[in-house]
Structure formats: C-alpha cells, structure tokens
Design a protein around this motif. Structure first.
Motif, mmCIF file in Angstrom:
data_model
loop_
_atom_site.group_PDB
_atom_site.id
_atom_site.type_symbol
_atom_site.label_atom_id
_atom_site.label_comp_id
_atom_site.label_asym_id
_atom_site.label_seq_id
_atom_site.Cartn_x
_atom_site.Cartn_y
_atom_site.Cartn_z
ATOM 1 N N GLU A 272 33.632 -34.277 2.379
ATOM 2 C CA GLU A 272 32.350 -34.263 1.664
ATOM 3 C C GLU A 272 31.265 -33.442 2.353
ATOM 4 O O GLU A 272 30.351 -32.950 1.684
ATOM 5 C CB GLU A 272 31.849 -35.700 1.485
ATOM 6 N N VAL A 273 31.322 -33.289 3.652
ATOM 7 C CA VAL A 273 30.243 -32.626 4.389
ATOM 8 C C VAL A 273 30.557 -31.145 4.522
ATOM 9 O O VAL A 273 31.695 -30.755 4.842
ATOM 10 C CB VAL A 273 30.050 -33.264 5.780
ATOM 11 N N GLU A 274 29.550 -30.301 4.295
ATOM 12 C CA GLU A 274 29.721 -28.859 4.422
ATOM 13 C C GLU A 274 30.051 -28.486 5.867
ATOM 14 O O GLU A 274 29.394 -28.932 6.796
ATOM 15 C CB GLU A 274 28.432 -28.141 3.999
ATOM 16 N N GLY A 275 31.085 -27.684 6.023
ATOM 17 C CA GLY A 275 31.529 -27.287 7.350
ATOM 18 C C GLY A 275 32.757 -28.020 7.822
ATOM 19 O O GLY A 275 33.387 -27.596 8.795
ATOM 20 N N GLY A 276 33.129 -29.108 7.147
ATOM 21 C CA GLY A 276 34.346 -29.809 7.498
ATOM 22 C C GLY A 276 35.572 -29.111 6.922
ATOM 23 O O GLY A 276 35.507 -28.464 5.882
ATOM 24 N N VAL A 277 36.704 -29.236 7.614
ATOM 25 C CA VAL A 277 37.958 -28.637 7.167
ATOM 26 C C VAL A 277 38.709 -29.690 6.365
ATOM 27 O O VAL A 277 39.189 -30.683 6.920
ATOM 28 C CB VAL A 277 38.796 -28.153 8.360
ATOM 29 N N LYS A 278 38.777 -29.474 5.072
ATOM 30 C CA LYS A 278 39.417 -30.454 4.197
ATOM 31 C C LYS A 278 40.909 -30.549 4.505
ATOM 32 O O LYS A 278 41.535 -29.585 4.931
ATOM 33 C CB LYS A 278 39.206 -30.074 2.736
ATOM 34 N N ASP A 279 41.443 -31.743 4.248
ATOM 35 C CA ASP A 279 42.872 -32.040 4.434
ATOM 36 C C ASP A 279 43.311 -31.917 5.891
ATOM 37 O O ASP A 279 44.514 -31.818 6.172
ATOM 38 C CB ASP A 279 43.748 -31.122 3.567
ATOM 39 N N THR A 280 42.349 -31.884 6.810
ATOM 40 C CA THR A 280 42.735 -31.857 8.212
ATOM 41 C C THR A 280 43.113 -33.261 8.682
ATOM 42 O O THR A 280 42.662 -34.275 8.111
ATOM 43 C CB THR A 280 41.579 -31.328 9.075
ATOM 44 N N GLU A 281 43.925 -33.372 9.698
ATOM 45 C CA GLU A 281 44.351 -34.664 10.229
ATOM 46 C C GLU A 281 43.322 -35.169 11.233
ATOM 47 O O GLU A 281 43.039 -34.522 12.231
ATOM 48 C CB GLU A 281 45.715 -34.537 10.900
ATOM 49 N N VAL A 282 42.737 -36.326 10.934
ATOM 50 C CA VAL A 282 41.766 -36.949 11.832
ATOM 51 C C VAL A 282 42.537 -37.799 12.835
ATOM 52 O O VAL A 282 43.337 -38.655 12.459
ATOM 53 C CB VAL A 282 40.755 -37.805 11.053
ATOM 54 N N LEU A 283 42.285 -37.571 14.123
ATOM 55 C CA LEU A 283 43.023 -38.266 15.172
ATOM 56 C C LEU A 283 42.084 -39.168 15.960
ATOM 57 O O LEU A 283 40.920 -38.834 16.190
ATOM 58 C CB LEU A 283 43.682 -37.263 16.124
ATOM 59 N N VAL A 284 42.610 -40.328 16.371
ATOM 60 C CA VAL A 284 41.891 -41.265 17.237
ATOM 61 C C VAL A 284 42.759 -41.512 18.458
ATOM 62 O O VAL A 284 43.930 -41.887 18.328
ATOM 63 C CB VAL A 284 41.590 -42.589 16.511
ATOM 64 N N ARG A 285 42.193 -41.333 19.640
ATOM 65 C CA ARG A 285 42.946 -41.512 20.878
ATOM 66 C C ARG A 285 42.145 -42.408 21.834
ATOM 67 O O ARG A 285 41.094 -42.035 22.331
ATOM 68 C CB ARG A 285 43.219 -40.158 21.543
ATOM 69 N N TYR A 286 42.663 -43.621 22.068
ATOM 70 C CA TYR A 286 42.063 -44.514 23.063
ATOM 71 C C TYR A 286 42.423 -44.011 24.462
ATOM 72 O O TYR A 286 43.540 -43.570 24.706
ATOM 73 C CB TYR A 286 42.580 -45.940 22.880
ATOM 74 N N HIS A 287 41.456 -44.141 25.387
ATOM 75 C CA HIS A 287 41.739 -43.551 26.686
ATOM 76 C C HIS A 287 41.162 -44.306 27.884
ATOM 77 O O HIS A 287 41.606 -44.095 29.007
ATOM 78 C CB HIS A 287 41.209 -42.120 26.734
#
Length: 352
Positions: A272-287
């Motif tokens: 929805e936000v301008e500048g974002g890459v649609k259909d990209t994989e959002v990753l979460v990494r605990y560290h």
C-alpha cells in the motif's frame, strides 16, 4: 565620379547580398519549423540534424552571398585572394562551432540512452566540443597559410609544462573519465563516501562531481576524491534495496504470534505504501535476549534509497497500532534491584 560599369557592379553586388539575405531569412524560418517538427518526435537524431541546419542556415547563406559579391566587385586578384581567405576562415569557424554542438549533442544522446533519463553528464560533451573546436582552429590556420607543424611542436612542449602546472586539474579530469567509463557511479545514483558526504549524483564534469543531499543542498566533490576513498553506491547492483528495522517484544509474548503479526503488517506496507516492493517476502529474525525483551529484525524492501524513510514511518505506525490491538507488549528499559535482607557492612571512617 565612378564610371557606369562600376555602378553596375555595385548594384549587382547589392542585389546578390539582398538575395542572400532573403535566402538566409527563408532558410532560418524553414529550419525553425523543421526544428519544432523534429522536437515532436521521439527520435533524437532528427533533433540534432535540425539544429545543425538551424545553426548553418543564416551564416552560410550570408557568406555565400558575400563571396559572390566579392567576385563581382573586386578586380584586383591579390585583394580577392585575401578576401577569399578571410571568408574561408569564417566559414571554417562557423562550421566548426556547428559541428562541435552537433557532436556534443550526439555524445549527450548516447550517454542519456545508456544511463537513463536522469543522466546529465557534461564531461564527455565538453571534451568532444573542445576537440572539434581545436581541429577547426588548426584547419582555419592552415587555410590562412599559417604552418601548423611548428605550432603543434610548440603545443607539445607547452602542453608538458601545462600538465606539470595543472596536475590536480588533470587528475580530476582523468578520474572523472575513469569513473564514467567504469560506471562506478552515474547521474541519479545515491552514494555515500567514507568521509561522510552522501546524496544523489547530479552531474559529473571535467573537474568535480555534484551531489544533491536529502536536504536539497548541492555538495561539490573533486573527482580525484572517488579514487582514494571508500564509496557505497546504493543503486548498484540494483536500485531496490533491503531495509532492516530493529524492534523488540517482552519475554511474555508468544513469538510465533508476534512473527505472524509483523509479517502481515510488513506485507500490508509493501503493498500500500509508495516505494514498497510489492510481493516481496517480509522476513522476521529474532536475534537477542536483551535486558528488557527479545530483539528481532524486520527485513523489508524499498524501490529506491529515498523511499526508506516513508516505509519506516508507515511500518512503525502500523506495527505499533497492531501490537496495541493484539495486546503485544513493547518493552521499555527496567532496572530491577534485588535485596536479600542483609545490610552491607559499614565502611570504616578514618579519624585524624
């Protein structure tokens, strides 16, 4: 009182000049229309040809008329020879100027086609313009009867002296050519130097490179600086880039649920936000097991370096709102003091 045949020559020469002037005006009008018509097309080469005709129309018509008028008026062959040399020299200079503009336009068009619409590289165009004008000056001197062989020798010796005196300037020149030839940076790229300067490359000329900072200021950097410093180009190898955002949740949180929520918010921002890459994989990494909670990194992707601020802004707002709705606690630093009931021993006090 001049004789009648002299006045006849004057009238004939004036008529020739008038015709030449009329031809020049008509040629200028036609060349202007052709130039405007060429500007409406997407092909760049017809624009360059139209500009060449526009530059040569008036001066060549007038010089041609002046040459014919001189042939009519001047009887003395020696004077006619001098006049012819002067007109030839003027013709060569005018043609050299027009060709310099033409070849500089060709170089600019080729650079724009290879580097994109944002390209504004003047260094190659300036070098081409100087070379064409230099050759034109040598041809003009040769047409006037000046031997250019001694001049070329003097230029060689003088060039060596100038090269020694202008070492820094020449170093910047060759550094700029090397940067453009190697495509390390190009106009439109966002770069950051190890010395701290960063911004969008606006132009690379024969001496320096201009970059536009995010605050819309222009910083001018000598080209030689790029050869002896570490440079980060955020548009290479691709313009889109990864965006790392740090966050944390409390130890009481369900990490699986937290990961699911963060991914949903990230995908929403990417779509929805301008500048974002649609259909990209959002990753979460605990560290990290930190003092107040468990730290993690969210990996998003932006289309361009300048879009990261908008993406961060929207992601933080939406994630904060979603965490509050889901009851997920965002920890803040807490210092816990443990007391086992034993009083510390009193320190001895020295008495004088």
């Amino acid at each position: 009182m001049p004789e009648s045949w002299d006045w006849a020559k004057v009238i004939a020469a004036a008529a020739v000049l008038a015709v030449a002037l009329a031809v020049a005006v008509i040629s200028r009008v036609l060349a202007g229309r052709l130039n405007r018509r060429a500007g409406d097309t997407r092909w760049a080469w017809d624009d360059l040809a139209a500009k060449l005709l526009h530059d040569l129309a008036v001066p060549m018509s007038l010089l041609g008329g002046a040459w014919i008028a001189a042939e009519i008026l001047i009887v003395n062959r020696r004077t006619l020879d001098y006049t012819g040399k002067v007109l030839t020299a003027l013709t060569i200079i005018i043609v050299a100027l027009a060709l310099a503009r033409l070849f500089a336009g060709v170089v600019t068009s080729v650079a724009s086609a290879r580097q994109g619409v944002a390209a504004n590289v003047t260094i190659f165009a300036n070098i081409t313009r100087v070379l064409v004008l230099g050759i034109g000056m040598l041809v003009m001197l040769q047409s006037l009867g000046v031997s250019i062989t001694p001049l070329l020798g003097a230029l060689g010796v003088g060039g060596l002296a100038v090269a020694l005196a202008l070492q820094d300037t020449l170093a910047n020149l060759f550094a700029g050519v090397h940067v453009l030839a190697s495509k390390t940076i190009e106009p439109g790229d966002y770069i950051r130097l190890a010395t701290g300067q960063e911004g969008y490359v606006v132009d690379i000329n024969w001496r320096n490179t201009s970059i536009r900072t995010l605050s819309d200021n222009i910083e001018v950097i000598p080209n030689q600086r790029f050869s002896d410093t570490i440079l980060t180009n955020y548009h290479r190898p691709a313009q889109d880039m990864g965006l790392l955002i740090q966050a944390s949740v409390s130890y009481d949180s369900d990490l699986e649920s937290v990961e699911k929520v963060v991914i949903e918010v990230g995908q929403e921002v990417m779509a929805e936000v301008e500048g974002g890459v649609k259909d990209t994989e959002v990753l979460v990494r605990y560290h990290t097991f930190a003092d107040s909670g468990i730290g993690f990194t969210v990996i998003l992707r932006t289309s361009e370096f300048g879009d990261q601020f908008r993406i961060k802004h929207e992601f933080v707002k939406r994630l904060h709102r979603r965490f509050r709705a889901e009851g997920i606690e965002i920890p803040f630093p807490v210092l816990r003091v443990m007391n086992d009931g034993v009083r510390p021993a009193a320190r001895p006090v020295a008495v004088d």
